[in-house]
Design a protein around this motif. Structure first.
Motif, mmCIF file in Angstrom:
data_model
loop_
_atom_site.group_PDB
_atom_site.id
_atom_site.type_symbol
_atom_site.label_atom_id
_atom_site.label_comp_id
_atom_site.label_asym_id
_atom_site.label_seq_id
_atom_site.Cartn_x
_atom_site.Cartn_y
_atom_site.Cartn_z
ATOM 1 N N GLY A 101 -3.862 77.904 60.535
ATOM 2 C CA GLY A 101 -5.511 77.988 60.424
ATOM 3 C C GLY A 101 -5.540 79.435 59.446
ATOM 4 O O GLY A 101 -6.659 79.906 59.403
ATOM 5 N N LYS A 102 -4.575 78.770 57.912
ATOM 6 C CA LYS A 102 -5.118 79.601 57.052
ATOM 7 C C LYS A 102 -5.683 78.640 56.074
ATOM 8 O O LYS A 102 -5.345 78.749 55.131
ATOM 9 C CB LYS A 102 -3.683 79.964 56.794
ATOM 10 C CG LYS A 102 -3.748 81.420 57.803
ATOM 11 C CD LYS A 102 -2.226 82.125 57.261
ATOM 12 C CE LYS A 102 -1.700 83.149 58.482
ATOM 13 N NZ LYS A 102 -0.202 83.838 57.510
ATOM 14 N N ALA A 103 -6.571 76.734 56.160
ATOM 15 C CA ALA A 103 -6.709 76.868 55.088
ATOM 16 C C ALA A 103 -7.074 77.436 54.297
ATOM 17 O O ALA A 103 -6.958 76.613 52.989
ATOM 18 C CB ALA A 103 -7.556 75.689 56.073
ATOM 19 N N MET A 233 -9.025 78.638 63.247
ATOM 20 C CA MET A 233 -8.992 79.191 62.372
ATOM 21 C C MET A 233 -9.368 80.387 61.798
ATOM 22 O O MET A 233 -10.253 81.056 62.054
ATOM 23 C CB MET A 233 -10.697 77.903 61.505
ATOM 24 C CG MET A 233 -9.873 76.354 61.399
ATOM 25 S SD MET A 233 -8.929 75.786 60.420
ATOM 26 C CE MET A 233 -9.834 76.943 58.637
ATOM 27 N N GLU A 234 -8.357 81.186 60.688
ATOM 28 C CA GLU A 234 -8.931 82.533 60.144
ATOM 29 C C GLU A 234 -9.726 82.227 58.729
ATOM 30 O O GLU A 234 -8.700 81.866 57.786
ATOM 31 C CB GLU A 234 -7.186 82.982 59.359
ATOM 32 C CG GLU A 234 -6.153 83.212 60.854
ATOM 33 C CD GLU A 234 -5.027 83.897 60.719
ATOM 34 O OE1 GLU A 234 -4.994 84.374 59.449
ATOM 35 O OE2 GLU A 234 -4.241 83.741 61.777
ATOM 36 N N SER A 235 -10.255 83.268 58.705
ATOM 37 C CA SER A 235 -10.708 84.019 57.076
ATOM 38 C C SER A 235 -10.887 84.626 56.086
ATOM 39 O O SER A 235 -9.847 85.856 56.725
ATOM 40 C CB SER A 235 -12.668 83.901 57.394
ATOM 41 O OG SER A 235 -12.702 85.078 58.162
ATOM 42 N N GLN A 236 -10.616 84.530 55.170
ATOM 43 C CA GLN A 236 -9.434 85.103 54.269
ATOM 44 C C GLN A 236 -10.872 85.265 53.011
ATOM 45 O O GLN A 236 -11.060 84.441 52.526
ATOM 46 C CB GLN A 236 -8.788 84.994 53.845
ATOM 47 C CG GLN A 236 -7.678 85.726 53.013
ATOM 48 C CD GLN A 236 -6.298 85.383 52.443
ATOM 49 O OE1 GLN A 236 -4.994 85.787 53.251
ATOM 50 N NE2 GLN A 236 -5.571 85.361 51.517
ATOM 51 N N SER A 237 -11.118 86.681 52.656
ATOM 52 C CA SER A 237 -11.918 86.851 50.972
ATOM 53 C C SER A 237 -11.207 86.544 49.904
ATOM 54 O O SER A 237 -9.970 86.347 49.751
ATOM 55 C CB SER A 237 -12.256 88.600 51.467
ATOM 56 O OG SER A 237 -11.276 89.126 51.266
ATOM 57 N N VAL A 238 -12.500 86.685 49.335
ATOM 58 C CA VAL A 238 -11.677 85.907 47.579
ATOM 59 C C VAL A 238 -10.315 86.806 46.927
ATOM 60 O O VAL A 238 -10.141 86.940 46.393
ATOM 61 C CB VAL A 238 -12.499 85.352 46.854
ATOM 62 C CG1 VAL A 238 -12.108 85.146 45.142
ATOM 63 C CG2 VAL A 238 -13.481 84.674 47.755
ATOM 64 N N VAL A 239 -10.817 88.412 47.385
ATOM 65 C CA VAL A 239 -10.095 89.457 46.558
ATOM 66 C C VAL A 239 -9.168 89.558 47.745
ATOM 67 O O VAL A 239 -8.410 89.485 46.755
ATOM 68 C CB VAL A 239 -10.945 90.968 47.018
ATOM 69 C CG1 VAL A 239 -10.345 92.065 46.464
ATOM 70 C CG2 VAL A 239 -12.820 90.924 46.115
ATOM 71 N N THR A 240 -9.054 89.542 48.707
ATOM 72 C CA THR A 240 -7.671 89.596 49.052
ATOM 73 C C THR A 240 -6.557 88.260 49.184
ATOM 74 O O THR A 240 -5.510 88.373 48.045
ATOM 75 C CB THR A 240 -7.886 89.053 51.090
ATOM 76 O OG1 THR A 240 -8.551 90.416 51.208
ATOM 77 C CG2 THR A 240 -6.576 89.447 51.784
#
Length: 497
Positions: A101-103, A233-240
């Motif tokens: 889920g970390k695409a 599906m997990e979302s992740q910020s660009v900064v992270t």
């Protein structure tokens, strides 16, 4: 340095910048299409440059070169199908990340590390071209043979958990690479059918071994535990993602350095850079067991390496007319078409063209990262497509991409045969990565060994030719060290278990 800064404004003229943006976006799309390699993408765009100014034409080709290498990671991560041979190593941890889920995060790691590796590579091109061109010229058949053998040493650790299965798969790939004609004598080998008369094309093998097993898996009913049919599906910020990438600075450094070194070696290519960087990062990691299961450092090392080699691969091209990669060889054609003849005088006789082109590569890395991150946010839609529809789309792309390489139905037949065989082989623990690596390295090792034999036979002897000289000894030492370390790591893992 002054030349580098002096011509930077030329990149931002309306027409040049528009072409740079179009080339970058188009390259990302072409790179994400299975079968359309960076070499083919650049070759397809050369006719469009005929009526352009030399500077603008080279900007288009350079943008396509840069972005297709990174774009190939999109299908590698989302579909476990490398867009090009340079992205093989990216599938090993990129797709497991996507399946967790970390695409989006995996694509962020890909484009950020590609940007960092690519910028380092272009700066190497800018500041060290005269010095490194002489070093690149020192590589002969014996040195390229040992580079290929170094690549062979990583076969056992790719894809499958068993070293024996990995080595066997690699040897199958090496055998497949011998089908067709002897590269030096022109003798037919293993041509059991007319479909094999010209040998097995690497793109047909790549698409078949990765894409077709995926298609067959999608259309085969599978029982998932606990009734789970989809992962969240997990979302992740660009900064992270940037912080996570920088936190794995060892993988970035290893990937970038190996990318630069391999890029300088004429004919080596991004596939060797990515695989060697991945292997060395895994060996130096305290968490070796996490690789192959969705370890971000695997993606970062592979993508920083295959983009880090873009700039250095142009060093021998621009100064010696010796391409550092297959795509650079096509770029040589683009230069010659516009009346630009590589050599020491190129940077003085055509300084505005050459420096604007190099500056565009630097700006192109930033655009590639920005557009790639924009694409990443839509990855969840790809992952949510029903598998039957996805299988149909992949099949169409696989057939189209394979046929378009040589306009040959034989390539499609070979692609399907290898794919179906790999599907059943994967059921008993075999992986496509070692097979493809064997197919890639086989011709490099064989051609350079045969050429070295011929050179040695009329000089100091074959043994002395391959085992004497500082560069040969250094490469042999690296090969032996790699083998010893692999054996040690395997024994340590068995003792722990």
């Amino acid at each position: 340095m002054l030349d580098f800064l002096q011509y930077m404004p030329e990149v931002f003229t309306l027409w040049n910048f528009t072409i740079l943006v179009l080339g970058t976006v188009g390259g990302l799309i072409l790179g994400a299409t299975p079968g359309l390699s960076p070499t083919m993408a650049v070759a397809l765009l050369i006719p469009f440059t005929f009526h352009m100014q030399p500077t603008t034409g080279l900007i288009l080709l350079g943008a396509a070169y840069t972005s297709t290498v990174a774009g190939g990671a999109v299908s590698a991560i989302l579909l476990s199908i490398p867009g090009a041979p340079a992205n093989i190593a990216t599938t090993l941890d990129g797709n497991p990340l996507a399946k967790k889920g970390k695409a989006t995060a995996a694509l962020h790691y890909c484009f950020i590390s590609s940007f960092i590796g690519g910028v380092i590579g272009v700066f190497i091109l800018i500041f060290f071209t005269p010095t490194l061109s002489k070093w690149a010229l020192g590589f002969g058949p014996s040195h390229l043979f040992w580079v290929a053998i170094l690549g062979v040493t990583v076969i056992g650790s790719l894809g499958s958990g068993s070293v024996i299965k990995g080595l066997f798969s690699g040897f199958v790939g090496l055998w497949i690479s011998t089908i067709g004609y002897d590269p030096v004598l022109g003798v037919e080998r293993f041509n059991y059918t007319e479909h094999l008369a010209g040998g097995i094309n690497i793109i047909a093998a790549l698409v078949g071994l990765f894409a077709i097993p995926q298609v067959l898996s999608m259309v085969t009913p599978q029982t998932l535990p606990n009734g789970i049919t989809k992962f969240a599906m997990e979302s992740q910020s660009v900064v992270t993602s940037m912080m996570e990438t920088i936190k794995r600075w060892k993988a970035l450094i290893i990937g970038s350095v190996i990318g630069v070194v391999v890029g300088l070696i004429p004919g080596a290519g991004g596939q060797i850079a990515g695989l060697v960087a991945y292997d060395q990062t895994r060996k130096m990691s305290p968490n070796k067991e996490d690789f192959g299961k969705g370890e971000p450092a695997g993606v970062i090392a592979a993508e920083s390496a295959n983009n880090g080699m873009v700039g250095p691969s142009l060093v021998p091209l621009l100064t010696l007319s010796v391409p550092g990669s297959p795509t650079a060889a096509v770029l040589l054609g683009g230069l010659l078409i516009h009346g630009l003849f590589p050599g020491p005088s190129l940077f003085t006789d055509h300084a505005p063209v050459v420096w604007t082109f190099i500056d565009s590569l630097l700006v192109g890395q930033l655009l590639m990262c920005l557009f790639g991150i924009m694409i990443s946010r839509y990855s969840r839609f790809v992952m949510d497509i029903p598998e039957f529809y996805m299988a149909a789309a992949i099949t169409v792309l696989a057939v189209f991409g394979t046929y378009s390489v040589q306009n040959s139905f034989s390539d499609v037949f070979v692609m399907m045969t290898l794919g179906v065989t790999m599907f059943f082989a994967s059921k008993i623990g075999f992986s496509p990565s070692p097979v493809v690596l064997g197919i890639i390295l086989g011709p490099i090792a064989e051609t350079n060994f045969l050429q070295g034999q011929l050179i040695g036979s009329v000089g100091e002897g074959t043994f002395n030719y391959f085992f004497s000289g500082t560069l040969n000894i250094v490469l042999i030492a690296i090969v032996v060290s790699s083998i010893i370390y692999s054996a040690y790591s395997e024994l340590s893992t068995k003792k722990k278990s």
